[in-house]
Design a protein around this motif. Structure first.
Motif, PDB file in Angstrom:
ATOM      1  N   SER A 134       0.752  -1.230  -0.027  1.00 40.51           N
ATOM      2  CA  SER A 134      -0.010   0.093   0.128  1.00 40.51           C
ATOM      3  C   SER A 134       0.909   1.259   0.066  1.00 40.51           C
ATOM      4  CB  SER A 134      -1.141  -0.016   1.061  1.00 40.51           C
ATOM      5  OG  SER A 134      -1.951  -1.038   1.162  1.00 40.51           O
ATOM      6  N   SER A 137       2.002   1.626  -3.570  1.00 46.73           N
ATOM      7  CA  SER A 137       1.095   2.017  -4.244  1.00 46.73           C
ATOM      8  C   SER A 137       0.738   3.519  -4.378  1.00 46.73           C
ATOM      9  CB  SER A 137      -0.192   1.240  -4.153  1.00 46.73           C
ATOM     10  OG  SER A 137      -1.346   1.821  -4.932  1.00 46.73           O
ATOM     11  N   ALA A 138       0.779   3.999  -2.935  1.00 51.92           N
ATOM     12  CA  ALA A 138       0.445   5.447  -2.708  1.00 51.92           C
ATOM     13  C   ALA A 138       1.544   6.080  -3.371  1.00 51.92           C
ATOM     14  CB  ALA A 138       0.513   5.357  -1.280  1.00 51.92           C
ATOM     15  N   VAL A 166      -1.876  13.499  -1.505  1.00 54.52           N
ATOM     16  CA  VAL A 166      -1.568  12.386  -0.530  1.00 54.52           C
ATOM     17  C   VAL A 166      -1.765  12.752   0.895  1.00 54.52           C
ATOM     18  CG1 VAL A 166       0.165  10.685   0.238  1.00 54.52           C
ATOM     19  CG2 VAL A 166      -0.318  11.019  -2.336  1.00 54.52           C
ATOM     20  N   ILE A 171      -5.770   9.520   1.919  1.00 55.78           N
ATOM     21  CA  ILE A 171      -4.981   8.305   1.399  1.00 55.78           C
ATOM     22  C   ILE A 171      -3.539   8.163   2.370  1.00 55.78           C
ATOM     23  CG2 ILE A 171      -3.206   8.003  -0.455  1.00 55.78           C
ATOM     24  CD1 ILE A 171      -6.138   7.409  -1.318  1.00 55.78           C
ATOM     25  N   ALA A 175      -2.402   4.366   3.493  1.00 55.61           N
ATOM     26  CA  ALA A 175      -1.058   3.995   3.322  1.00 55.61           C
ATOM     27  C   ALA A 175      -0.339   3.645   4.440  1.00 55.61           C
ATOM     28  CB  ALA A 175      -0.703   5.024   2.297  1.00 55.61           C
ATOM     29  N   ALA A 184      -5.487   2.923  -0.646  1.00 59.08           N
ATOM     30  CA  ALA A 184      -3.944   3.308  -1.301  1.00 59.08           C
ATOM     31  C   ALA A 184      -3.896   2.615  -2.572  1.00 59.08           C
ATOM     32  CB  ALA A 184      -3.098   2.999  -0.020  1.00 59.08           C
ATOM     33  N   PHE A 187      -5.734   4.113  -5.116  1.00 62.00           N
ATOM     34  CA  PHE A 187      -5.229   5.235  -5.616  1.00 62.00           C
ATOM     35  C   PHE A 187      -4.254   5.434  -6.515  1.00 62.00           C
ATOM     36  CE2 PHE A 187      -1.660   8.370  -4.628  1.00 62.00           C
ATOM     37  CZ  PHE A 187      -2.194   9.661  -5.222  1.00 62.00           C
TER      38      PHE A 187
END
Length: 657
Positions: A134, A137-138, A166, A171, A175, A184, A187
């Motif tokens: 996560s 990915s964020a 962010v 988010i 995250a 996350a 996103f």
């Protein structure tokens, strides 16, 4: 290359390195909530991994969770995991490495303290390390958002918008604090979809739309709700189709129809894993309506946007700035070229208008959901997928400030905008820490007056006094509500989102909001007239009241309501939104029924209690209001109407021994 240019090129890398460092440090150092990085749906969803890896199934009977209440019994005795499969497919490679490490440790050091008693049982260390997907990915979403914004904005506005997308939205929470919720990862997937859509926007190529469909399906795998982002290329195709018809170019029009078909086909193909999971659980390729049902005709728009229970604006005030930036892009002049010669090709409206359609559709989908507040979580988490849009709006606003002609106006606007963004980031980080330490309850648990939350969080006395005059980030909804109902400015904050007779999203027969306690301190938040200060006997005998009491109830659904008022009450006149209600006395209680014709979903109703001119007790008191229902309105058949005798109101109550 000049030193200024080198600094300009190196600044994004420095900012993103510091952002990554801050997120990783926050993820690893502070103690997590509930001693784990996964709670609620995140914990139950993680059980996909051992089920898929060891048992090659998604039947949750194959694993041993701490509690089976998170799984639903379905056909053939199987247990269904209500979470989407996509995030755990993404975590599967990391989980494979973790299993390999655990296998090696069991072989070479079997007495290691962190090993679970049973081999490959779900443990916190697995949850912790798998959750780094996560964070990754964020950060990927952050970089992709910057790449999108940089096409239209100079480096400063692009950086500001990207970082705020962010660090000033939920988010950051998903995250770092709850990485096993899907947001996350969503996103990152949505940012990839939007960046690729914009990169070749306007090109008539079937391959482009097929790839966009695959990326959109990937986003839908994380959360099904993300199908709304397919509207962006869909709007592009629709506009191009209309233009082609006006030009009488039938061939081009048919090509655009084919492109949209490729978009849908790609999305369905990428979404196939979730469809197969549903087929395994339920026997068909869709989820049954009894699992988190939708209420498409009763959307809770005002609550999703402005309620203190997970409302978008109260929990993410950055959206005010983003809305202003989007308005500038739609109604303002085209942005001029920046210092590096870049320009907004084709203008900003072809980008902003489709994204505005996406946002409005996303709001509708969230508002129509049974549990629009998302239960346990932080902020309006179901709209956190729009973080790239919020970052774009902030960047557009900053760019517009930079282009002001007058130096004094430009300086003032930049100061105001920069200060506001810094405040939004700091406010989001502060709320994250407060909720992480469980000083305040989950944002989805209830609506409450913000000054009470400030008191519970230990805010300075001056801030609590200020918030008693209204929370600025629920406006203008709070002002309109107060003026319409002749109530305090804080009424909206404490009433809207706290439903009466609310059904739990998974067990529809489990009811919340069936008891309203006048003896509690919070009673003053939803009863605004006639409630006297509590005294020493309030807890045992009820709250002392005056001759006229007003209280607000927000009904969850359209259904008749049976109510009981208990306390030391003389004969009274009851009214519902100004219409008198007949009542009967049973022992010391007053009972009445509100007919279905007077009740509307999500509507705030006023219940008035007036003491009649008759002998009254030394001090009339109210103890509680109990509500109950006798319908199952969510079933296919319509709910029964209330008895005919109760439809005609009487001007005063009828007593019986």
């Amino acid at each position: 290359m000049t030193s200024r240019a080198r600094i300009s090129r190196g600044m994004p890398a420095l900012v993103f390195f510091l952002a990554l460092l801050a997120m990783v440090l926050y993820y690893t150092i502070p103690p997590p909530m509930f001693d784990s990085k996964a709670q609620g749906d995140g914990w139950f969803g993680f059980h996909y991994l051992p089920a898929m890896f060891f048992h090659h199934t998604v039947d949750m009977r194959s694993v041993a969770p701490r509690g089976r209440a998170g799984f639903d019994a379905v056909q053939k005795g199987r247990l269904a995991n209500r979470n989407p499969i996509g995030p755990y497919i993404a975590m599967l490679p990391i989980y494979t490495v973790l299993v390999a490490v655990e296998t090696g440790v069991r072989h070479f050091a079997p007495k290691t303290s962190w090993l679970p008693r049973q081999p490959f049982e779900v443990t916190n260390y697995q949850v912790f390390w798998a959750g780094f997907i996560s964070v990754a990915s964020a950060m990927a979403g952050l970089l992709l958002t910057f790449r999108l914004l940089r096409r239209y904005l100079s480096i400063g506005p692009a950086l500001l918008g990207t970082v705020s997308a962010v660090f000033a939205t939920p988010i950051f929470w998903y995250a770092t604090v709850q990485p096993h919720y899907q947001h996350a990862l969503t996103f990152g997937a949505v940012a990839l979809f939007l960046e690729r859509w914009d990169a070749r926007r306007g090109q008539v190529a079937a391959r482009r739309f097929a790839v966009l469909g695959l990326l959109g399906g990937l986003s839908m795998l994380m959360r099904t709700q993300e199908f709304v982002f397919l509207l962006a290329p869909g709007c592009e195709g629709l506009v191009a189709f209309v233009v082609a018809l006006r030009r009488r170019d039938l061939g081009l029009a048919l090509r655009w129809v084919g492109n949209v078909s490729w978009l849908a086909a790609g999305a369905i193909l990428a979404y196939t894993p979730q469809l197969l999971v549903w087929a395994f659980y339920f026997g068909f390729l869709t989820r049954p309506t009894t699992v988190e049902p939708m209420r498409l005709t009763d959307p809770a728009f005002a609550e999703v946007l402005f309620s203190t229970r997970c409302g978008l604006f109260p929990w993410t005030p950055l959206v005010y700035l983003a809305a202003l930036g989007v308005a500038c892009a739609i109604f303002g002049r085209r942005l001029r070229d920046d210092s590096e010669g870049r320009h907004a090709r084709q203008g900003l409206r072809p980008l902003v208008l489709p994204l505005l359609v996406v946002f409005l559709a996303d709001v509708y989908v969230c508002a129509a959901a049974w549990g629009w507040y998302g239960a346990f979580g932080y902020g309006c988490r179901r709209l956190s997928d729009c973080a790239p849009l919020f970052g774009l709006g902030v960047g557009l606003l900053w760019q517009r400030c930079l282009l002001m002609h007058r130096t004094a106006w430009r300086s003032a606007a930049l100061l105001a905008c920069g200060t506001s963004v810094i405040f939004c980031v700091g406010y989001n980080l502060l709320l994250t820490d407060i909720l992480r330490r469980r000083v305040l309850p989950s944002s989805g648990s209830e609506a409450r007056a913000v000054f009470r939350s400030a008191e519970a969080a230990g805010a300075p006395a001056w801030l609590v006094r200020l918030l008693r005059h209204g929370y600025p980030f629920v406006q203008p909804a709070g002002w309109i509500f107060a003026a319409w109902h002749h109530a305090p400015v804080t009424a909206w904050e404490a009433v809207v989102g706290n439903y009466s007779l609310e059904r739990e999203v998974h067990d529809l027969n489990y009811v919340f909001g069936d008891r309203w306690d006048f003896t509690s301190e919070r009673a003053e938040d939803w009863a605004f007239a006639g409630i006297l200060p509590a005294d020493s006997s309030t807890k045992d005998h009820g709250r002392p009241i005056g001759r006229h009491v007003r209280m607000f109830l927000q009904t969850f659904a359209r259904e008749p309501i049976r109510a009981t008022l208990s306390g030391d009450l003389p004969p009274v006149r009851l009214s519902w939104n100004g219409t008198p209600i007949p009542w009967t006395r049973v022992k010391d209680d007053i009972q009445f029924t509100v007919p279905i014709e007077w009740v509307h979903a999500h509507r705030v109703a006023e219940l008035s209690i007036d003491l009649l001119d008759a002998p009254v007790p030394a001090q009339p008191r109210l103890r509680e209001l109990r509500l109950r229902t006798f319908t199952h309105w969510w079933l296919p058949q319509p709910p029964p109407l209330s008895p005919p005798a109760l439809r005609l109101p009487a001007p005063q109550g009828v007593t019986r021994p």
